[in-house]
Each structure stands twice: as C-alpha cells, then as structure tokens.
Design a protein around this motif. Structure first.
Motif, short mmCIF file in Angstrom:
data_model
loop_
_atom_site.label_atom_id
_atom_site.label_comp_id
_atom_site.label_asym_id
_atom_site.label_seq_id
_atom_site.Cartn_x
_atom_site.Cartn_y
_atom_site.Cartn_z
N VAL A 379 57.01 37.28 50.20
CA VAL A 379 56.18 37.52 49.02
C VAL A 379 57.05 37.51 47.77
N VAL A 380 58.20 38.17 47.84
CA VAL A 380 59.12 38.17 46.70
C VAL A 380 59.55 36.75 46.36
N LYS A 381 59.86 35.97 47.36
CA LYS A 381 60.29 34.59 47.13
C LYS A 381 59.19 33.78 46.46
N ALA A 382 57.94 33.96 46.91
CA ALA A 382 56.82 33.23 46.32
C ALA A 382 56.60 33.64 44.87
N LEU A 383 56.70 34.93 44.58
CA LEU A 383 56.49 35.40 43.21
C LEU A 383 57.57 34.90 42.26
N THR A 384 58.80 34.83 42.73
CA THR A 384 59.89 34.38 41.86
C THR A 384 59.90 32.86 41.72
N ALA A 385 59.66 32.16 42.82
CA ALA A 385 59.77 30.69 42.80
C ALA A 385 58.56 30.02 42.17
N ARG A 386 57.35 30.57 42.40
CA ARG A 386 56.14 29.88 41.96
C ARG A 386 55.42 30.56 40.81
N HIS A 387 55.74 31.82 40.55
CA HIS A 387 54.98 32.53 39.52
C HIS A 387 55.85 33.19 38.47
N GLY A 388 57.12 32.80 38.43
CA GLY A 388 57.98 33.14 37.31
C GLY A 388 58.37 34.60 37.17
N VAL A 389 58.27 35.38 38.24
CA VAL A 389 58.65 36.79 38.16
C VAL A 389 60.15 36.91 38.37
N ASP A 390 60.82 37.62 37.48
CA ASP A 390 62.26 37.83 37.59
C ASP A 390 62.57 38.62 38.86
N ALA A 391 63.46 38.10 39.68
CA ALA A 391 63.80 38.75 40.94
C ALA A 391 64.35 40.16 40.74
N GLY A 392 64.96 40.41 39.57
CA GLY A 392 65.50 41.73 39.29
C GLY A 392 64.43 42.80 39.13
N ARG A 393 63.17 42.38 38.98
CA ARG A 393 62.07 43.34 38.83
C ARG A 393 61.39 43.65 40.16
N LEU A 394 61.87 43.06 41.23
CA LEU A 394 61.24 43.22 42.53
C LEU A 394 62.23 43.71 43.57
N THR A 395 61.80 44.67 44.38
CA THR A 395 62.54 45.07 45.57
C THR A 395 61.59 44.94 46.76
N PHE A 396 62.13 44.92 47.95
CA PHE A 396 61.25 44.77 49.11
C PHE A 396 61.82 45.51 50.31
N GLY A 397 60.94 45.76 51.26
CA GLY A 397 61.35 46.41 52.50
C GLY A 397 60.25 46.29 53.54
N GLY A 398 60.58 46.64 54.78
CA GLY A 398 59.62 46.58 55.86
C GLY A 398 59.37 47.95 56.46
#
Length: 426
Positions: A379-398
């Motif tokens: 999801v993070v990859k899709a938001l950064t690659a296709r929707h222009g969200v700066d990766a620095g604003r996103l964290t992720f975990g399972g």
C-alpha cells in the motif's frame, strides 16, 4: 484485507409494514463475495460499471488457485475477468438466474439476471410466499452463448424449481466499511432432487443475492481411506490441497456456495429505481429514501468520510483495498480507494499516516504476520509511486491475526478481520 464506504441507506418501502435496507443500483456499486477453501478464503468482485435506462454492465473479477487437477497450472493463481450486461426489463421481471460467470461467455444474455433475482420474484416471495426461479447448471468451462440457434446455448443449462419463503432474516454484511445486519428474504426449493436455498436482499429496487447454497449436502463425507492423504495435503499447504477440497471434507458439504461479505457504493447522482424506471432517491438527500451518515470508520466513502474518521478517531479501517489470494499484489479494483487516500494526504500536507495490515487466522501466526506486513508495504509503495505521497510521511507494519475485530469462525467474520488500518500519526 480489503475495504468499503460510509453511507448507509435505510428506507421504509411504501405499502409494506417493514423497514428495508436499500443498496442503490448505480455505477460504482461493488459487491464482494467470499468463497471458502481449505487453504483460505478468496474473493470475487462484481462492480457495476454503467447504468442506462435500458441496461447495466458489470465487471466480474476473481483471483484464485486453479482447481483443475489435470492442468499443468493446478494450484497456481488463476485470474478471471468477465463482463455481463443485463437488461433493466429483465431485472424487473425475469425468473432466469444466470449466476455463473464463465470466461468467453456472451456479455448480454437476454431474459436473465446475474447478481440477484428480479423484482417480480422478490415480490412473489413477499406477497404469496412462493415463486418460480430457474438457476444455471453451466460449468465454468462452458462457452455460455445466448444464441438459441446454437447448441448448446445458455438456456439449455437452466433447471427450474419452486421456491417457498421460509421467512425474513437478518444477515451481517460489511456495508460501506461498517458491519451491519441487513434484512433478507430466505427461500428454499427442490430442483429435481437438488436442495437449494437463497437469501435475497429485501429491497425491491435491487434484490441482490446475499447468499445461496446449491446442491445442499451433494458432496459426500470424506471416505475413511482418504484421511491420511488429506492430512498430508493440508500440511503441504494451500497449493497441494487445491483440487482435492471436495474429497477432504470430513462431514461433506454443498456443491456451490456464495456469500456476499462486503458491499460498497457511491451514488452522487441517484440510483436506478426498478419500481419506477427512473432515478431513485439514493444518495440524493436526507429525506425519505435519501442517504444518511451511518457512522463507521471511513474508507471508500470518499475523501470527506475518510478525513472525518481520521480527525475524530485518529484511525480508519479500510476494506476496499483488495489483494490477490495469499499475496501482497494489489488488485485493480483498489485504485479508487488508493486515489482517495492520496487526495487526502495532498489536502493535509502536515499529516503523517501509519499503515498496518491485518489478516484472519487461516494459516500460521508467522505466515500471517509476514503477509500483513508485505500487504501494508505494498500500500505504501502504491501511494508513493502512483499517487505522489512522500514516503517520509508514511510508516507501515503488520499485525497479522493478533487484533481481530470479530470471530474468525465465519466467512463474514474473517472478511471483517482482513483489513488495512490507517492511523494518523500527526
């Protein structure tokens, strides 16, 4: 892990003494059906693409293991996409239910419905307590042709039965990201020795099939000499058991089962009304039949609903990000929800989000934890690659299966537990 919306519609149907839950028949209506396999659940997605005064078009999409044991691809992921067109007149008056979505079939099959029954069948069950309904016995390998001059054609595969109403029941469904109990007409019938039952949404404008069981008890209990083989197949994993499911059911089962677990919709211009032939009030206001905000946790109700949930609660559960079976691959039907998250992040450039994956409890703790983390990362990859969200604003975990919302003992419960959770970090 997949998602839904935030508007519910609760109406009182004129001339009846009961409240009905209405699902508007409009472009964007998405119906997710869960199918249980011993290796885990997979989901088919039916999306209404267009609605005109004369017909509507839907897209059917599924990704599941190939169950053909004779195929060289047995156990591997098989993608199926089928388009169907339905005539509005058939949605009002047909008693032929072509519920099979087979690759290579004709798009338009006059005289049939595809995702539920017709208004006239529902009305007969409501008022007379019985109705005639024919269902398709075609296999997925058939080329379902609508030309009666060709043999076999789609009409050759129908079997007819008389349904008797059992009663009205409440069924749990995720509607617009919220688990609600909707009213359904429960009916049973005998089809030349096959025992079938149906649960139709009690909505004359859109009597969707919420559940059916075809060939009840048709699969015989597992033979004693299969016990050791089946145990070894289960231990080997989902791919190994594929194709053997029917032989490895200790108590037997039904030949064909469908259950809707999620419904989402956005209807800014109103929905088709089968009773009047025009646009209904769905989504058009706050009066009778208009949309009401039913609360819930945000998600695919649009940017506004998701924004409100993150402002009020600091978190939102998303059910309309769809993944391939046992995979972190994001399916195409997720794109609108991802776009909405991207739009929200552009609107609030100071926000940071944590994205967490959750699974049901099928498979091991270790497997589910890894899968949930990979899905959150996707999801993070899709938001950064296709929707222009700066990766620095996103964290992720399972989170794996560690934080269930409800029991994992049912299809609808496991669907509720598979989700992407957004947490506002700033």
């Amino acid at each position: 892990m997949r998602a839904s919306t935030t508007t519910l519609l609760l109406i009182v149907v004129s001339g009846t003494a009961h409240a009905a839950f209405q699902v508007p028949l409009c472009p964007g209506l998405t119906i997710v059906t869960a199918i249980n396999q011993q290796g885990g659940d997979y989901e088919s997605i039916k999306t209404v693409e267009t609605v005109t005064p004369s017909e509507l078009r839907i897209k059917y999409s599924s990704e599941a293991p190939d169950r053909d044991m004779l195929s060289s691809n047995a156990g591997q992921l098989k993608s199926t996409t089928v388009y169907r067109r339905m005539l509005i007149d058939d949605l009002r008056s047909s008693n032929l239910y072509q519920q099979v979505f087979a690759t290579g079939s004709d798009e338009l099959i006059p005289g049939t419905t595809a995702i539920g029954t017709s208004r006239i069948v529902l009305d007969a069950l409501r008022t007379r307590g019985e109705a005639t309904l024919s269902v398709s016995a075609a296999s997925l390998g058939e080329h379902i042709r609508a030309d009666r001059k060709l043999r076999p054609n789609v009409y050759d595969f129908f079997t007819s039965g008389r349904l008797e109403r059992v009663g009205t029941v409440k069924m749990p469904v995720l509607v617009n990201d919220r688990l609600v109990e909707v009213s359904a007409i429960h009916a049973r019938g005998d089809y030349f020795g096959d025992k079938n039952e149906f649960f139709f949404l009690d909505d004359e404008s859109n009597p969707l099939t919420l559940k059916f069981r075809l060939g009840i008890g048709a699969i015989k209990p597992m033979l004693p000499d299969m016990a050791e083989t089946c145990a070894a197949l289960r231990k080997a994993g989902p791919a190994a058991i594929t194709g053997w499911e029917n032989q490895c059911l200790p108590e037997g089962g039904d030949r064909d089962v469908l259950q809707v677990v999620k419904i989402t919709y956005r209807c800014p211009a109103g929905a088709l009304n089968l009773a009047t032939g025009g646009a209904g009030a769905a989504g058009s206001g706050n009066g009778p039949g208009g949309a009401m905000n039913a609360g819930g946790s945000g998600g695919s109700g649009g940017v506004a609903a998701l924004e409100q949930a993150l402002k009020d609660n600091g978190k939102a559960d998303i059910y309309s990000i769809y993944f391939s079976y046992n995979s972190d691959a994001i399916r195409k039907e997720s794109e609108q929800t991802l776009a909405e998250i991207g739009a929200l992040m552009r609107k609030h450039p100071d926000w940071k989000l944590g994205i967490y994956g959750h699974t049901d409890n099928i498979a091991s703790d270790k497997y589910n934890l890894d899968l949930s983390r990979r899905r959150a990362a996707a999801v993070v990859k899709a938001l950064t690659a296709r929707h222009g969200v700066d990766a620095g604003r996103l964290t992720f975990g399972g989170q794996g299966e560690s934080a269930p919302k409800v029991t994992n003992d049912t299809l609808e419960g496991r669907a509720k537990n598979r989700r992407v959770e957004l947490v506002r970090m700033s």
